[in-house]
Design an enzyme around this catalytic site. Sequence first.
Site, PDB file in Angstrom:
ATOM      1  N   GLU A  77     -30.174 -31.244-135.856  1.00  0.00           N
ATOM      2  CA  GLU A  77     -31.002 -30.622-135.878  1.00  0.00           C
ATOM      3  C   GLU A  77     -32.296 -30.085-137.316  1.00  0.00           C
ATOM      4  OE1 GLU A  77     -29.150 -27.234-133.267  1.00  0.00           O
ATOM      5  OE2 GLU A  77     -28.362 -27.393-135.720  1.00  0.00           O
ATOM      6  N   ASP A  82     -26.044 -24.253-145.949  1.00  0.00           N
ATOM      7  CA  ASP A  82     -26.943 -24.293-144.395  1.00  0.00           C
ATOM      8  C   ASP A  82     -28.224 -22.136-144.927  1.00  0.00           C
ATOM      9  OD1 ASP A  82     -27.554 -24.065-141.627  1.00  0.00           O
ATOM     10  OD2 ASP A  82     -25.457 -24.408-141.325  1.00  0.00           O
ATOM     11  N   HIS A 104     -31.345 -27.943-142.227  1.00  0.00           N
ATOM     12  CA  HIS A 104     -30.487 -26.676-142.001  1.00  0.00           C
ATOM     13  C   HIS A 104     -30.426 -26.972-144.358  1.00  0.00           C
ATOM     14  CE1 HIS A 104     -29.348 -26.086-138.695  1.00  0.00           C
ATOM     15  NE2 HIS A 104     -28.893 -26.567-138.491  1.00  0.00           N
TER      16      HIS A 104
HETATM   17  C1  ACM Z   1     -24.098 -28.473-135.472  1.00  0.00           C
HETATM   18  O1  ACM Z   1     -23.283 -27.768-134.175  1.00  0.00           O
HETATM   19  N1  ACM Z   1     -25.312 -27.647-135.229  1.00  0.00           N
HETATM   20  C2  ACM Z   1     -23.553 -30.317-135.487  1.00  0.00           C
END
Ligand code: ACM
Length: 553
Positions: free
Chosen positions: A335, A201, A271
């Site tokens: 995201e 991440d 991410h």
């Molecule tokens: C998430 O909670 N962004 C998968």
Amino acid sequence: MKISLLAGAVCLALASCGQQAEVATSYDIIPNPQQIAVCQDAPFRLDKGTRILYSQADSLLEHNAAFLSEYIAQATGYRLETAPLEAGADVEGAIVLSLNDSIADKEGYVLHVSPGKITIDGRTANGVFYGVQALRKSIPAQAPDNAILLPAATIQDAPRFAYRGMHLDVCRHFFPVEFVKRYIDLLALHNMNVFHWHLTDDQGWRIEIKKYPKLTEVGSMRSRTVIGRNSGEYDNTPHGGYYTQEQAREIVEYARQRYITVIPEVDLPGHMLAALAAYPELGCTGGPYEVCPEWGVFEDVLCIGNDNTLLFLEGVMNEITDIFPSEYIHIGGDEVPRTRWEQCPKCQKRIRDEHLKSDKEHSAEDRLQSYCMKRMADYLAAKGRKVIGWDEILEGDIPADATVMSWRGSAGGIEAAQMGHDVVMVPNNYCYFDYYQSLDTEHEPFAIGGYVPVDHVYSFEPTASLTDEQKKHILGAQANLWTEYIPTTEYAEYMVLPRMAALAEVQWTQPERKDYDDFLARLNHLVRFYQRDGYNYAKHVFPADSTNVGVVR
Ligand code: ACM
Ligand code: ZN
């Protein structure tokens, strides 16, 4: 309450000369089995002389026997002898583990307790393992040196869902190998069979990739962490850590022995700040980038116009698939802002070259994300693997046989099932265990927000709003533990316990066998295992013991 004759009753009979004291027990376990039939016969007496025999048809049964012996030792302090079952041997007074083809479900079992013996049959060793779990949870967590009286009964059981998962984010905060194993022990205790390991991440890259050593040399360490919810103030304390491939394999093996599959997640193409800090040339702007000290969604993502990015992802996946034998690889997809791609000549060229077109619903950049996900899905398919992605992968052209993990509520999962995709339900409003579990947030450790108390988790119905045909696509359910605000192992335990117990019943027990009050009564028994093993659990649902102690605020 339940059918058991001796529910909750623990009666100690004083030992007559030289004998063990006796504890009577019941089958008030979590998750609730599909069928328990208790009969009037005398109980089975489990004591120091009880042997555990396993049929040699499957070498895994020997491991199951060893687990059972160990579990009984944890409760009683005495260790039962295990031995292979010889043909024609006397099984009087023994616990016998066997395979049995007549059991329909691959993970199903039949636990039969009669005065003279206990048998645990499963179609597979997995099923026998769940029978072992049922038996060990039926025994008091702490019965030092006692003999155990188990009521004569037959339990026939099988899970409702084949996918019963728990997730752990080790990026926002790093957790040591020993804790990961302890977490896996919790999965086994709750009959779960998937550990979703979120390994990469923005705030840290946590898995060694030999071809790209800077991922861990640079990407596993952030120099500081923001205080609170992006307050603008930092702790100025470096935070980091990663798992070597050897350690990751050790985790995979530890889980496998407990019939748990580790599904690794490499979250792409967003991410990725930790990776970009290590290899800035893989971003659209070229950086510089920092292993991210804050929480959120960031505009800098992988440059999909750059061939080296795709080679990088393939190189990473070569090693990931080598470490993790799971059928599924989680490729993230959540995201991903499109802003950098909109401005990046390379990404725009890729859009032109690949004829990625916008329409009323999707931009060309949405299609670029789909292009990336599909490239990875195809690459992994060639290695015999399937992909799972967060529900954002529905935005554009979802890879043909991708499985969708529905996190932004259940809507994405419903849509995916309607399209014929397999789905794992992890809706944030039921399954995000980083959310508060009490409305009295002032007296809770600091959390991300939200409100998901135990009874709400319990009420989750993963197949709601689906036709029978679509329901077949719901593989199961999972809860997620994102760790932005969870810096310690004690706090992580507090956030998952006892919500995991509620989830276990969502995953395992048929809806008609679910009853929240009955669950709470059985939970009183299960928490004794948490206590015995030193797990830090939240106490909101235990009115007599409602102080939540031991939590780092
Ligand atoms: C998430 O909670 N962004 C998968
Ligand atoms: Zn780009």
